[in-house]
Motif scaffolding. Sequence first.
Motif, PDB file in Angstrom:
ATOM      1  N   GLY A   1       0.827  -1.187   0.000  1.00  0.00           N
ATOM      2  CA  GLY A   1       0.000   0.000   0.000  1.00  0.00           C
ATOM      3  C   GLY A   1       0.868   1.246   0.000  1.00  0.00           C
ATOM      4  O   GLY A   1       2.100   1.166   0.004  1.00  0.00           O
ATOM      5  N   PHE A   2       0.218   2.390   0.009  1.00  0.00           N
ATOM      6  CA  PHE A   2       0.941   3.665   0.038  1.00  0.00           C
ATOM      7  C   PHE A   2       0.356   4.535   1.136  1.00  0.00           C
ATOM      8  O   PHE A   2      -0.849   4.775   1.169  1.00  0.00           O
ATOM      9  CB  PHE A   2       0.847   4.376  -1.310  1.00  0.00           C
TER      10      PHE A   2
ATOM     11  N   THR B   1       4.291   0.883   1.868  1.00  0.00           N
ATOM     12  CA  THR B   1       4.312  -0.059   2.989  1.00  0.00           C
ATOM     13  C   THR B   1       4.033  -1.461   2.475  1.00  0.00           C
ATOM     14  O   THR B   1       3.183  -1.656   1.608  1.00  0.00           O
ATOM     15  CB  THR B   1       3.265   0.318   4.048  1.00  0.00           C
ATOM     16  N   LEU B   2       4.757  -2.423   3.019  1.00  0.00           N
ATOM     17  CA  LEU B   2       4.598  -3.824   2.661  1.00  0.00           C
ATOM     18  C   LEU B   2       4.427  -4.623   3.940  1.00  0.00           C
ATOM     19  O   LEU B   2       5.233  -4.524   4.860  1.00  0.00           O
ATOM     20  CB  LEU B   2       5.828  -4.323   1.890  1.00  0.00           C
ATOM     21  N   ASP B   3       3.372  -5.416   4.004  1.00  0.00           N
ATOM     22  CA  ASP B   3       3.098  -6.268   5.146  1.00  0.00           C
ATOM     23  C   ASP B   3       2.899  -7.688   4.663  1.00  0.00           C
ATOM     24  O   ASP B   3       2.153  -7.937   3.712  1.00  0.00           O
ATOM     25  CB  ASP B   3       1.839  -5.805   5.885  1.00  0.00           C
ATOM     26  N   CYS B   4       3.567  -8.627   5.334  1.00  0.00           N
ATOM     27  CA  CYS B   4       3.437 -10.045   4.977  1.00  0.00           C
ATOM     28  C   CYS B   4       2.611 -10.742   6.051  1.00  0.00           C
ATOM     29  O   CYS B   4       2.584 -10.315   7.211  1.00  0.00           O
ATOM     30  CB  CYS B   4       4.823 -10.690   4.871  1.00  0.00           C
ATOM     31  N   THR B   5       1.959 -11.826   5.679  1.00  0.00           N
ATOM     32  CA  THR B   5       1.145 -12.573   6.635  1.00  0.00           C
ATOM     33  C   THR B   5       2.006 -13.256   7.690  1.00  0.00           C
ATOM     34  O   THR B   5       1.493 -13.649   8.730  1.00  0.00           O
ATOM     35  CB  THR B   5       0.288 -13.631   5.920  1.00  0.00           C
ATOM     36  N   CYS B   6       3.328 -13.371   7.457  1.00  0.00           N
ATOM     37  CA  CYS B   6       4.215 -13.970   8.460  1.00  0.00           C
ATOM     38  C   CYS B   6       4.580 -12.967   9.549  1.00  0.00           C
ATOM     39  O   CYS B   6       5.180 -13.327  10.546  1.00  0.00           O
ATOM     40  CB  CYS B   6       5.484 -14.515   7.808  1.00  0.00           C
ATOM     41  N   GLY B   7       4.235 -11.680   9.362  1.00  0.00           N
ATOM     42  CA  GLY B   7       4.510 -10.662  10.360  1.00  0.00           C
ATOM     43  C   GLY B   7       5.590  -9.677   9.953  1.00  0.00           C
ATOM     44  O   GLY B   7       5.827  -8.702  10.653  1.00  0.00           O
TER      45      GLY B   7
END
Length: 68
Positions: free
Chosen positions: A31-32, A40-46
């Motif tokens: 997202g921005f 911003t980058l978010d992974c399901t692993c945290g």
Amino acid sequence: MNLIFRSRSRSNQPGTVGSVIARPRHRVESGFSVGQCRFTLDCTCGAHHDTPFIDEALTWREQHLQQA
């Protein structure tokens, strides 16, 4: 000595119905943030990463998925 350990899953046990649906361990959502002017980058692993540069964000995403 060779010992074989077998794991029991719920679907193999008698008396249970259905199976648990597994969620992918690594799915990156991007997202921005307008307020911070950062990608911003978010992974399901945290894992989380944010950067002002789009090429760095794309590189991080590709490397994270390859290393997973």
